[in-house]
Enzyme design. Structure first.
Site, PDB file in Angstrom:
ATOM      1  N   CYS A 141       0.856  -1.285   0.016  1.00  0.00           N
ATOM      2  CA  CYS A 141      -0.183  -0.098   0.038  1.00  0.00           C
ATOM      3  C   CYS A 141       0.841   1.452  -0.080  1.00  0.00           C
ATOM      4  O   CYS A 141       0.702   2.258  -0.721  1.00  0.00           O
ATOM      5  CB  CYS A 141      -1.014   0.143   1.214  1.00  0.00           C
ATOM      6  SG  CYS A 141      -0.327  -0.295   2.833  1.00  0.00           S
ATOM      7  N   HIS A 221      -2.104   5.699   6.215  1.00  0.00           N
ATOM      8  CA  HIS A 221      -0.753   6.094   6.176  1.00  0.00           C
ATOM      9  C   HIS A 221      -0.622   7.449   5.753  1.00  0.00           C
ATOM     10  O   HIS A 221      -1.382   8.045   5.032  1.00  0.00           O
ATOM     11  CB  HIS A 221       0.126   5.254   5.428  1.00  0.00           C
ATOM     12  CG  HIS A 221       0.128   4.070   5.596  1.00  0.00           C
ATOM     13  ND1 HIS A 221       0.219   3.216   6.720  1.00  0.00           N
ATOM     14  CD2 HIS A 221      -0.235   2.929   4.675  1.00  0.00           C
ATOM     15  CE1 HIS A 221       0.318   1.966   6.523  1.00  0.00           C
ATOM     16  NE2 HIS A 221      -0.279   1.514   5.581  1.00  0.00           N
TER      17      HIS A 221
END
Ligand code: NAD
Length: 347
Positions: A141, A221
Site C-alpha cells: 500500500c 498512512h
C-alpha cells in the site's frame, strides 16, 4: 465476450475488497474465494452470492457450522484462468508451486518478497511490463501510494531523487493484537526503511531514500515527500497535473480536511463501501515548489489503495487491455474512483 475466470485465495482485508471489485468488472467472472475459517466473514461471502472454497482439512469444519462450500482450493484452481492471492504475507510464496502446477496465472500482494513473481507492478508506472506474464506482484500500500505520485510527477520531467517520510498506521481497524497503543516507533530505527527498496522493484534506477515511523492509528498512512525533477516547474504545474491524473485526488485543509480522520469521515458521508478511499489523497495546501524541488503530503488508505491495481494486474496478465489507459478507464468507472478533488470540486 468470454469473461476471464478469477479466483481469490484469502478473504481478509484485501481479499474481500478485491473479490467484490472483480464482481463489478464486465470482462471478469468471480468463480469463488478461498476461506480457511467458517466465521462471520464466510457467512457474509455467502450472503453476497460469492461461492466459497476452502482447504481439504477445513471442509468438515464449514459443514459442521452449516456453511455451504463448493469444494477445495485445488478444485477452484481447476476452474479458473487466474488467481489473486490475498493470503497473509509469505503464504503466497508457499502456494506458488501449486498455482504453477495448475497452470493458472497468479497475482500476488506486497507482503510477498519480490521474487515471488516475474514482475512487481504499479499500473501508472509499468503496466506494459506485466502484459501476458505468468505472475505479477502488486506492491504494498505505501509503495503503491509513492509510485502513483512519482510516476505521475515524472510527466513533468525526469524525477532525479525522492526523499520520503512514511507515517504508518499501527494496525487495520479490525486488528486487536497489534500496536503501538501509546508510542511513536521508528520502524526501523535505521535508514532507509524497506519502502525505498520496494519502490525500486518497479523504478530500478530511482535515487530514493525513505524513513518510516509507526503511530497509534488505524486510519490511513501519511507520507511527507520531497522530489527533485530534472527541470524547474511551478506549483500550478504540479497542482494541475495531480488534479488531472487518475488514481489521485486533491483535498484541502482550508476546506476542513485537516487529517486522515476527516478523509475517512468524508468517505463515510459519500457512502463509500467500508469508507474505502482507493485514490491517493494529496493535500493541495501542502504542495510546495522551489525551482526543481517539489514537496507535498499525501494520505494512503491502506485497506483499499491496492484494489484497482489488482484488477489492472488481472487485465495485464490475461492481455485484456494492452494499454494502461484502457484498464484504468474500466477499473475506475466500475469502482467509482474520483479524479480532481475528493469533495467533487475545488473548495
Ligand atoms: P488478512 O489477514 O486481513 O487476510 C488474509 C486472509 O487469508 C485471512 O482471511 C486468513 O484467514 C486467510 N488465510 C490465512 N492462511 C491462509 C491459507 N493458508 N490459505 C488461504 N487463506 C489463508 O491480510 P491482508 O491485510 O488482507 O493482507 C493480505 C496481503 O495483502 C499481504 O501480503 C499484505 O502484506 C498485503 N497488503 C495488506 C494491506 C493492508 O493494509 N491490510 C495493504 C496492502 C497489501
Amino acid at each position: 465476450m468470454r469473461r476471464v475466470k478469477v479466483a481469490v485465495n484469502g478473504f481478509g482485508t484485501i481479499g474481500k475488497r478485491v473479490a467484490e471489485a472483480v464482481l463489478r468488472q464486465p470482462d471478469m467472472e468471480l468463480v469463488g474465494v478461498v476461506k480457511v475459517t467458517p466465521d462471520y466473514g464466510a457467512r457474509y461471502a455467502v450472503s453476497r452470492g460469492i461461492k466459497l472454497y476452502t482447504l481439504p482439512d477445513r471442509v468438515e469444519a464449514f459443514r459442521r457450522r452449516g456453511i455451504e462450500v463448493e469444494g477445495t482450493l485445488d478444485e477452484l484452481l481447476d476452474r479458473v484462468d487466474v488467481v489473486i492471492d490475498a493470503t497473509p504475507g509469505g503464504t503466497g510464496a508457499k502456494y506458488k508451486p501449486l498455482y504453477e502446477r495448475k497452470g493458472v496465472k497468479a497475482v500476488f500482494q506486497g507482503g510477498e518478497k519480490p521474487d515471488v513473481a516475474e514482475v512487481s507492478f504499479s499500473t501508472l508506472c509499468n503496466y506494459e511490463e506485466a502484459l501476458d506474464r505468468r505472475s505479477v506482484r502488486v506492491v504494498s500500500c505505501n509503495t503503491t501510494g509513492l509510485l502513483r505520485a512519482i510516476c505521475t510527477l515524472s510527466r513533468l520531467g525526469r524525477v532525479q531523487s525522492v526523499r520520503a517520510t512514511i507515517v504508518r498506521r499501527a494496525a487495520d481497524p479490525k486488528e486487536v493484537k497489534r500496536g503501538p497503543v501509546n508510542a511513536i516507533v521508528p520502524d526501523p530505527a535505521q535508514l532507509p526503511s524497506h519502502h525505498a527498496e520496494d519502490v525500486k522493484t518497479v523504478l530500478r534506477d530511482l535515487d530514493i531514500v525513505t524513513a518510516a515511523v509507526v503511530v497509534p492509528t488505524t486510519l490511513m498512512h501519511v507520507h511527507v515527500v520531497y522530489a527533485r525533477l530534472s527541470s524547474r516547474v511551478t506549483r500550478e504545474d504540479v497542482l494541475s497535473l495531480f488534479e488531472d491524473s487518475p488514481r489521485i485526488v486533491l483535498a484541502s485543509a482550508s476546506d476542513g480536511i485537516k487529517s486522515t480522520a476527516d478523509v475517512v469521515e468524508l468517505a463515510r458521508d459519500m457512502g463509500r463501501p467500508r469508507y474505502d478511499v482507493p485514490e491517493l489523497v494529496v493535500w493541495a495546501d501542502s504542495v510546495t515548489v522551489n525551482g526543481d524541488e517539489v514537496m507535498w503530503m499525501q494520505a494512503v488508505h491502506q485497506e483499499s489503495i491496492v484494489v484497482p491495481e489488482n484488477i489492472d494486474a488481472v487485465r495485464a496478465v490475461m492481455g485484456l487491455a494492452r494499454r494502461a489507459a484502457d484498464t484504468i478507464r474500466v477499473t475506475d468507472e466500475t469502482l467509482g474512483l474520483r479524479r480532481g478533488w475528493l469533495t467533487g470540486g475545488p473548495p
